[in-house]
Each structure stands twice: as C-alpha cells, then as structure tokens.
Design an enzyme around this catalytic site. Structure first.
Site, PDB file in Angstrom:
ATOM      1  N   TRP A  19       0.808  -1.233   0.000  1.00  0.00           N
ATOM      2  CA  TRP A  19       0.000   0.000   0.000  1.00  0.00           C
ATOM      3  C   TRP A  19       0.837   1.279   0.000  1.00  0.00           C
ATOM      4  CZ3 TRP A  19      -4.946   1.891  -0.133  1.00  0.00           C
ATOM      5  CH2 TRP A  19      -5.128   3.196   0.337  1.00  0.00           C
ATOM      6  N   MET A  20       0.435   2.223  -0.854  1.00  0.00           N
ATOM      7  CA  MET A  20       1.044   3.555  -0.837  1.00  0.00           C
ATOM      8  C   MET A  20      -0.055   4.601  -0.828  1.00  0.00           C
ATOM      9  SD  MET A  20       3.531   5.263  -3.741  1.00  0.00           S
ATOM     10  CE  MET A  20       2.281   5.516  -5.013  1.00  0.00           C
ATOM     11  N   ASP A  22      -0.023   9.197   0.218  1.00  0.00           N
ATOM     12  CA  ASP A  22       0.589  10.495  -0.105  1.00  0.00           C
ATOM     13  C   ASP A  22       2.087  10.491  -0.415  1.00  0.00           C
ATOM     14  OD1 ASP A  22      -1.806  10.797   1.242  1.00  0.00           O
ATOM     15  OD2 ASP A  22      -1.048  12.214   2.709  1.00  0.00           O
ATOM     16  N   PHE A  78       2.936   9.826   9.839  1.00  0.00           N
ATOM     17  CA  PHE A  78       2.044  10.393   8.830  1.00  0.00           C
ATOM     18  C   PHE A  78       2.803  11.356   7.903  1.00  0.00           C
ATOM     19  CE2 PHE A  78      -2.653   9.931  10.377  1.00  0.00           C
ATOM     20  CZ  PHE A  78      -2.512   8.555  10.415  1.00  0.00           C
ATOM     21  N   ARG A 153      -1.909  18.164  11.385  1.00  0.00           N
ATOM     22  CA  ARG A 153      -0.890  17.349  10.719  1.00  0.00           C
ATOM     23  C   ARG A 153      -0.341  17.888   9.400  1.00  0.00           C
ATOM     24  NH1 ARG A 153      -5.697  14.094  10.460  1.00  0.00           N
ATOM     25  NH2 ARG A 153      -6.584  14.016   8.363  1.00  0.00           N
ATOM     26  N   ASP A 154       0.533  17.064   8.822  1.00  0.00           N
ATOM     27  CA  ASP A 154       1.091  17.237   7.481  1.00  0.00           C
ATOM     28  C   ASP A 154       1.986  18.475   7.351  1.00  0.00           C
ATOM     29  OD1 ASP A 154      -0.519  15.030   7.108  1.00  0.00           O
ATOM     30  OD2 ASP A 154      -2.081  16.089   5.988  1.00  0.00           O
ATOM     31  N   GLU A 205      -6.079  18.924   4.527  1.00  0.00           N
ATOM     32  CA  GLU A 205      -4.891  18.076   4.656  1.00  0.00           C
ATOM     33  C   GLU A 205      -3.772  18.599   3.746  1.00  0.00           C
ATOM     34  OE1 GLU A 205      -6.712  13.823   5.989  1.00  0.00           O
ATOM     35  OE2 GLU A 205      -6.651  14.080   3.835  1.00  0.00           O
TER      36      GLU A 205
END
Ligand code: FRU
Length: 483
Positions: A19-20, A22, A78, A153-154, A205
């Site tokens: 799984w991939m 961002d 994340f 986040r991010d 996001e």
C-alpha cells in the site's frame, strides 16, 4: 518481467509491492530527487504508516530504497516534508556538515482509541548520508498539540528567503497554521488561514505554501487538499493565490479553485530546493472514496506524473497551471504531427497497439468534440468537450472494472468557461490504468484511474459541431516504460 502485472503503470511511480498513499518529503539535494511516501509494507490496504523511499535524477526513472521511517513509541509516521539544512541551522549535523531533515506527523493510535484529541504531534528525523539512514530526533515531538486539535498534521517546512527563517505550514482541521523557526527544532506560532475561505466539505490536509512569479510580480500560492468535498466527490486539491508577508497569508479571491478536477489527484505537494527554482508537484493518483478497493493485487496506487506549477494571467485572472515536466518528452516517441480536418458529425479512428501507454496531443479551436479510448471488449472512456454547456467531462462508467466501489463510474465534470478564445492544446497521457488530461497547458486538468479488462487499442475523435473540426499538430505517440 518486473512491473508487468495487469494495471501496473509503466511510466508513473508505484511501489514494488503493498500500500502507498501520499507523497512525502519531496526534496532535491546533491543531484538527487527524493520521493518518500506513506507506506504500509504489510498489506495492500492502509495500516500503520511508514515512509517508503525512492530516488531519481530525472523524476521519471526511480530507484527503490529501503523504508526510511518506521513507526515508534510516539506513533505512526504520517505525511510531511523534508529540507536540506545546508547551513546546519539545526545543529543536527557535526560542524561543517549538512543534514537532510524530515518533518512528519506522529499519529498515536492509542491516544486516538482512548478518546483523546491531542494524538497528532509533529516530529523530525535527520539523515547524514543523503537519505540512506535516518535517526529520529531525541527531543520529539518538536511541536505539541496543545489545543487538542484532532486533525493536526502534514507539516510542510521550507526556507523563507526574505526573512531568513524556516516556515512550517500545517493543517488544523478546517484551517492552515503557520509557524516559524531559526533552528528547525523550536517552533513559534505565527498565524492561521482559511476558517472563512475556500472549500470546507471535509477536513483540510497536506498544505503547501510557496511563491511564483507572474508578469514580473511575486504571488504566493497555498495548496490545500480536502477530504471529502472535492468537485467530483471524495478527495481533491484546492489552491489559493495571494500575499504572504512573512507572517500571514491573505488570499486575493473568494472563489474556490481546484488544481485538478479529476477524482485521482490527492495530497499533492511540491519539491523543496528544486534546481532553477522550479515548482514541481507530485500527487497521489487515488481517492479516499475507493483507494482501498481498486482491483490491483500486488501493490496499490500510483503517483501522478511530476508536474511543473506556474502562474499565468488568463482572461484577467491569475491561474495556477500544472503541466508535466519537460523531461517527460525524453521518453515520448514523437511521431510526425498531422493536420486533420473532420467534417461536421464525422470522426477519425486510430487503431494502435500502444494506446494504453501513450500520449495524444493536438491543438484546436474547436469546442464541441469528444475523444474515446476503447478496447476489443467495447470498454471505453469518453472525454467530452461541450462548448454549449462550457463543460468538459470524463465518463469512465463503461471503462472496464468499475463495480468494486459504488460511484466509481460517475461522470466527472469540469467547467472550462475560463478557456481563452482560439486554439488551445489538448494533451492526454494514458498509462495502463490512468489518464491525465491537460487542457491549455495545464489551465484545466483531470486525472483519473481506469481498470479496463483489456488494453485500449482504438482512439476516436468525434466532431460534435455543426461545422468542420480542425486538429492541428495532431499526434499519437508511444511512451517508453521507465522500469
Ligand atoms: C492524506 C492523509 C494525511 C495523513 C496521511 C495518513 O491522504 O490523510 O492527512 O497524514 O494521509 O496516511
């Protein structure tokens, strides 16, 4: 042969297996483009997040690297960014050396389960050997979640040249926040943006903030991914153009603007320190509505083509354009271009064994035509330019496998009222299980996944107008595989 499974993209990045999601830590340093990505090495669905890693020197041919960041006691790893700390402002490297520093969100699954709201914080890791090996910073997290914001986040960190300090943009649910730092480890809150601006159909996001020039003037661009709430459902990417004074971002406009109208371009961000000051964007070519359900078995999902971002004034409005990097031309086998005139109501047909890995490109002043990619089983995807309604649409309802998730086959729409008069370029890139449509050099863009049961081998261009349709510089070109 490797990378020959059904649906495996041939000139887009995909992980070897599993799984991939961002793209993360997009950074150019010492001749190398790094691509890190949200990765779950145990399964083809989302799970405890790691940072996978690949490197390239042309953004087309990639070498897979070992997993860069593993979850630890503070949580899953994340999304985030990376910088080359040339002056060692962080002191993370021995004197005279320069570390790569990665910024990511710690997502603490225990905290989330316990009902707390401060389970996302920001952490850093650094590499002294050009990204091969990474150490987590001992003082993590470097930014606590004091207000207890559930979606916090991010982090996107970049060097702010005018002020000579580092800036971190991150998202906090329904808005973005900006912090500053002298040393990458201590962060001070500056401002926030967005509670009253832009689309709010879902959580914000993956922010990105950078400047670009247009007509000799510097403007700032803020990219924000949103899930759900995209124009064609699920997740998508909006942008704002405005000013940034070193502390605060203000948008020039009130309208909502989308970087890509298709369903499959999400969480995209840009490279730090790209050569020549270029702004190169990569997005995740999927959608949270069905990312876990797509019919691949070995790996799941791909990145978009790397795209160059630029600003251009079109019909008195400054727009953000995104268009494949020029280097892509190196792997396109350009055929001789034709000038074609299609009578009213008529069509052209091209049969081609390489259509599933190809570029279709032409210029036209026509605004009433459609393009169809079809296979021997009659499965097809239709791209329709409809001058009457001012809409461009992508219909994948009969494109192949669609029933793995309800709604996957819904027709996707894009209003193209802002197109200038006269000839514009239409460029379509097909790669086994995806199609990327660029109209007028990236003014209007649609990216979508497709899962035909057999390769498409027939291309139609239909003239739906009452007069002749002229296609100038038309060519159908094979694209080389990069694996
Ligand atoms: C966007 C996103 C990010 C988060 C990551 C988790 O697709 O939800 O906000 O950091 O994916 O994998």
């Amino acid at each position: 042969l490797v990378y020959q499974e059904q649906y495996r993209p041939q000139y887009h990045y995909t992980p070897p297996a599993k799984w991939m999601n961002d793209p993360n830590g997009l950074v150019y340093a010492n001749g190398t483009y790094h691509l890190f990505y949200q990765y779950y090495p145990e399964d083809i669905v989302w799970g405890p997040m790691h940072w996978g890693h690949a490197v390239s020197n042309d953004l087309l041919h990639w070498e897979h690297k070992a997993i860069a960041l593993y979850p630890d006691t503070l949580g899953y790893i994340f999304s985030g960014s990376a910088v080359y700390d040339e002056k060692n402002t962080s002191g993370l490297a021995p004197p005279g050396e320069s570390p790569l520093v990665a910024f990511y969100t710690y997502h603490d699954p225990e905290g989330e389960k316990s009902g707390a709201s401060d389970f996302q914080t920001q952490g850093i890791a650094y590499s002294m050997d050009g990204g091969e090996n990474w150490s987590k910073y001992e003082g993590n997290p470097v930014l606590d979640n004091e207000e207890g914001i559930r979606d916090f986040r991010d982090p996107k960190v970049f060097w702010y040249e005018e002020g000579e300090y580092w800036i971190m943009a991150l998202v906090a649910g329904d808005h973005a926040q900006f912090y500053r730092s002298e040393n990458l480890t201590q962060w001070e809150f500056m401002s926030e943006f967005g509670k009253e601006s832009g689309a709010h159909g879902g959580v914000w996001e993956c922010p990105d903030l950078f400047s670009l020039e247009v007509d000799g003037e510097e403007r700032w661009v803020l990219i924000i991914s949103i899930n759900p709430g995209a124009p064609n459902k699920g997740s998508g990417t909006q942008y704002f153009i405005g000013d940034f004074d070193g502390t605060t971002f203000t948008a020039d406009h009130e309208d909502i603007r989308w970087l890509d109208w298709g369903t499959d371009n999400y969480a995209g961000v840009t490279y730090n320190h790209a050569p020549g000051g270029e702004r190169i964007f990569i997005g995740w070519m999927s959608n949270w509505d069905y990312a876990r359900d797509t019919p691949t078995e070995v790996w799941r999902s791909a990145m978009t083509l790397p795209r160059k971002l630029s600003l251009e004034k079109i019909k008195d409005t400054v727009r953000l354009l995104n268009y494949p990097i020029e280097e892509l031309d190196k792997i396109i086998g350009k055929r001789e271009a034709e000038s074609i005139e299609i009578p009213a109501g008529d069509k052209i047909v091209r049969e081609s064994t390489f259509l599933s890995q190809a570029e279709v490109i032409f210029n036209t002043a026509g605004r009433n035509f459609s393009m169809v990619l079809e296979n021997g089983e009659g499965e097809k995807v239709e791209l329709v330019m409809d001058g009457e309604s001012g809409m461009f649409s992508l219909d994948r309802s009969a494109s192949g496998q669609t029933d793995f998730k309800e709604g996957f086959g819904a027709v996707q729409q894009m209003p193209v009222h802002g197109l200038p008069e006269g000839e514009v370029e239409v460029r379509v890139l097909v790669d086994r299980s995806s199609v990327e449509v660029f109209i007028n050099k990236g003014q209007y863009v649609m990216t979508a996944q497709l899962f035909p049961n057999e390769d498409y081998n027939l291309l139609y261009v239909n003239n739906n107008a009452s007069g002749p349709l002229k296609l100038e510089q038309f060519s159908l070109n094979p694209v080389q595989r990069v694996w």
